[in-house]
Write an enzyme that holds these catalytic residues in place. Structure first.
Site, PDB file in Angstrom:
ATOM      1  N   PHE A  44      30.563  48.027  -4.771  1.00  0.00           N
ATOM      2  CA  PHE A  44      28.860  47.690  -3.595  1.00  0.00           C
ATOM      3  C   PHE A  44      28.827  48.797  -2.740  1.00  0.00           C
ATOM      4  O   PHE A  44      29.808  48.721  -1.890  1.00  0.00           O
ATOM      5  CB  PHE A  44      29.023  45.836  -3.000  1.00  0.00           C
ATOM      6  CG  PHE A  44      27.614  45.761  -2.573  1.00  0.00           C
ATOM      7  CD1 PHE A  44      26.697  45.492  -3.137  1.00  0.00           C
ATOM      8  CD2 PHE A  44      27.999  46.262  -1.194  1.00  0.00           C
ATOM      9  CE1 PHE A  44      25.715  45.149  -2.894  1.00  0.00           C
ATOM     10  CE2 PHE A  44      26.429  45.887  -0.565  1.00  0.00           C
ATOM     11  CZ  PHE A  44      25.025  45.790  -1.535  1.00  0.00           C
ATOM     12  N   ASP A  57      35.110  54.553  -0.075  1.00  0.00           N
ATOM     13  CA  ASP A  57      34.197  53.740   1.263  1.00  0.00           C
ATOM     14  C   ASP A  57      34.823  52.503   1.731  1.00  0.00           C
ATOM     15  O   ASP A  57      35.179  51.265   0.731  1.00  0.00           O
ATOM     16  CB  ASP A  57      32.944  53.036   0.173  1.00  0.00           C
ATOM     17  CG  ASP A  57      32.144  51.947   0.810  1.00  0.00           C
ATOM     18  OD1 ASP A  57      31.950  51.338   1.763  1.00  0.00           O
ATOM     19  OD2 ASP A  57      31.104  51.647   0.247  1.00  0.00           O
ATOM     20  N   LYS A  74      29.381  48.601   9.080  1.00  0.00           N
ATOM     21  CA  LYS A  74      29.822  47.643   9.488  1.00  0.00           C
ATOM     22  C   LYS A  74      30.374  47.226  11.193  1.00  0.00           C
ATOM     23  O   LYS A  74      29.848  46.937  11.721  1.00  0.00           O
ATOM     24  CB  LYS A  74      31.163  46.419   8.211  1.00  0.00           C
ATOM     25  CG  LYS A  74      30.141  46.316   6.931  1.00  0.00           C
ATOM     26  CD  LYS A  74      30.538  45.164   6.900  1.00  0.00           C
ATOM     27  CE  LYS A  74      30.272  45.069   5.486  1.00  0.00           C
ATOM     28  NZ  LYS A  74      28.904  43.868   4.497  1.00  0.00           N
TER      29      LYS A  74
HETATM   30  C1  LIG Z   1      31.767  48.406   0.296  1.00  0.00           C
HETATM   31  C2  LIG Z   1      30.714  48.367   1.359  1.00  0.00           C
HETATM   32  N1  LIG Z   1      29.876  49.354   1.567  1.00  0.00           N
HETATM   33  C3  LIG Z   1      28.657  49.674   1.445  1.00  0.00           C
HETATM   34  C4  LIG Z   1      27.619  48.659   1.997  1.00  0.00           C
HETATM   35  C5  LIG Z   1      26.320  48.891   2.890  1.00  0.00           C
HETATM   36  O1  LIG Z   1      26.573  48.536   4.345  1.00  0.00           O
HETATM   37  P1  LIG Z   1      24.874  47.776   4.687  1.00  0.00           P
HETATM   38  O2  LIG Z   1      24.769  46.496   4.401  1.00  0.00           O
HETATM   39  O3  LIG Z   1      25.506  48.069   6.242  1.00  0.00           O
HETATM   40  O4  LIG Z   1      23.634  49.207   3.891  1.00  0.00           O
HETATM   41  C6  LIG Z   1      28.656  47.173   2.160  1.00  0.00           C
HETATM   42  C7  LIG Z   1      27.811  46.339   2.768  1.00  0.00           C
HETATM   43  O5  LIG Z   1      28.357  44.685   2.342  1.00  0.00           O
HETATM   44  C8  LIG Z   1      29.623  47.041   1.650  1.00  0.00           C
HETATM   45  O6  LIG Z   1      31.031  45.785   2.161  1.00  0.00           O
END
Ligand SMILES: Cc1ncc(COP(=O)(O)O)c(C=O)c1O
Length: 395
Positions: free
Chosen positions: A139, A224, A253
């Site tokens: 994700f 990520d 986050k």
């Molecule tokens: C691993 C990861 N990357 C990216 C995101 C996206 O972040 P945002 O909701 O702040 O755009 C999330 C959100 O859950 C995530 O868990």
């Protein structure tokens, strides 16, 4: 009109886009690991705003930093130097393998920046290669590019065609990743622990193997760390568990303790973005960065990564004991305070709503999976409380 006299759920039904299946509770206040609803009921928050409230709700250091900064300078532009931005940049660079940083406003935006960096790097150093290999069940966000990077076709379908340039291969399968690599590949982008799909750990040999493959092939490795970073897994950054370093990584986050922020960081060797390539009106603003400085300093001062390792190990132990007691628990897994368990039945959403009515906030990542990503400040007592509630609900 007074707070409790408005029908907030009806207002939501009437005015808000139908994008969220919300639980029937209106939260109005938070402190530490607890939140309160409009009727004054309290809840133990084992979700922390989806891994955001790393210091718990309304931590005094974050409240003080925001309050002070709000009275001084809330916003200007990146056309000028501002002090919280550069303080936060220094803190993150001096405590990681990165050399340069760019601040954004969310996780998706941070990943977008990393993707742009990788593509420009491909133009300059790999004959125009632009394709990024990601993992199934990953994700990476909700913008079109980060959705295309997300290896879950269910999220793509309503928005097809997806932007070109992403190939998803089985997570933890190095051969699949090697087979997917071609002359048009510029980078690999992975979560060290997949969060949104239910806390799936990257194998040590796999992650080390991916690093080696990227070195051999001349590809950038992007981690990520949006959910795994900032101490959540028991290290400041999750890749530190594996003795490897990415070329680029992303944060968001918990970085500003609840204030919207994102960041992508890179090594000098691949820091190819130059004036005009990227920008942001709000990214790196004084308010978010002041909150970020307070958050990151507190994480280090209170040694919250080590604390997360200790309490996370305790939570896993307690959940494994629960598994021995309740046949319905299929698997327990986690790293630090990123913990999940699977049920043999598709009753995770039911368990979440029953837990809520007993004052416990949990998260279902799917019909069979419960995830807990609590504030890093929780102690064993909070773990006991959560596990006892789950125990009673499963009985
Ligand atoms: C691993 C990861 N990357 C990216 C995101 C996206 O972040 P945002 O909701 O702040 O755009 C999330 C959100 O859950 C995530 O868990």
């Amino acid at each position: 009109m007074a707070l409790a006299t408005r029908h907030w759920q009806e207002l939501e039904q009437k005015y808000y886009m139908r994008t969220f299946n919300r639980l029937p509770v209106v939260l109005v206040r938070g402190e530490g690991a607890r939140v309160w609803d409009e009727e004054g009921r309290s809840y133990l928050d084992m979700v922390a705003g989806l891994a955001v409230n790393v210091l718990g709700h309304c931590h005094p250091a974050v409240v003080e930093a925001i309050t002070k900064q709000a009275g001084r300078l809330i916003h200007t532009t990146n056309l000028y130097y501002t002090t919280p931005q550069l303080e936060l940049a220094e803190l993150l660079i001096e405590n990681s393998c990165a050399d340069r940083i760019f601040f954004a406003n969310s996780g998706a935006e941070a990943n977008e920046g990393a993707i742009k960096l990788a593509r420009k790097w491909g133009h300059l150093h790999r004959n125009g290669a632009y394709r990024i290999i990601t993992a199934t069940n990953s994700f990476h966000g909700r913008t079109l590019a980060t959705l295309a990077a997300t290896g879950q076709p269910k999220y793509h379908k309503p928005f097809a065609p997806m932007p070109d340039g992403f190939t998803s291969v089985e997570f933890n399968d190095l051969d699949a990743l090697k087979a997917a690599t071609g002359p048009d590949t510029c980078a690999v982008m992975l979560e060290v622990v997949q969060g949104e799909s239910g806390v799936h750990l990257g194998d040590h040999d796999y992650l080390v193997g991916v690093r080696r493959w990227c070195d051999e092939q001349g590809l950038l490795l992007i981690f990520d760390e949006i959910q795994t970073g900032l101490g959540r897994t028991g290290k400041f950054l999750a890749f530190e568990h594996h003795g490897i370093e990415p070329d680029v990584f992303t944060l968001a986050k918990g970085l500003a303790g609840g204030v919207p922020i994102g960041a992508f960081l890179s090594k000098e060797s691949c820091s190819v973005l130059t004036a005009g390539d990227h920008g942001s009106t709000f990214g790196g603003g004084p308010l978010a960065c002041a909150a970020g400085v307070a958050t990151v300093k507190t994480i280090f001062a209170e040694n919250l990564a080590a604390h997360s390792a200790e309490i996370g190990a305790y939570a896993l132990e307690k959940l494994r004991a629960l598994q021995a007691k309740h046949d319905v628990i299929d698997q327990v897994r986690g790293l630090g305070l990123m913990v999940a368990f699977d049920l043999k039945t598709e009753t995770a959403p039911k368990l979440v709503s029953e837990a809520l009515s007993r004052g416990l906030i949990l998260n279902a990542t799917g019909p069979r999976t419960i995830r807990m990503v609590p504030p890093l400040i929780i102690g064993k007592a909070e773990v006991d409380e959560a596990v006892e509630t789950i125990d009673r609900l499963l009985a």
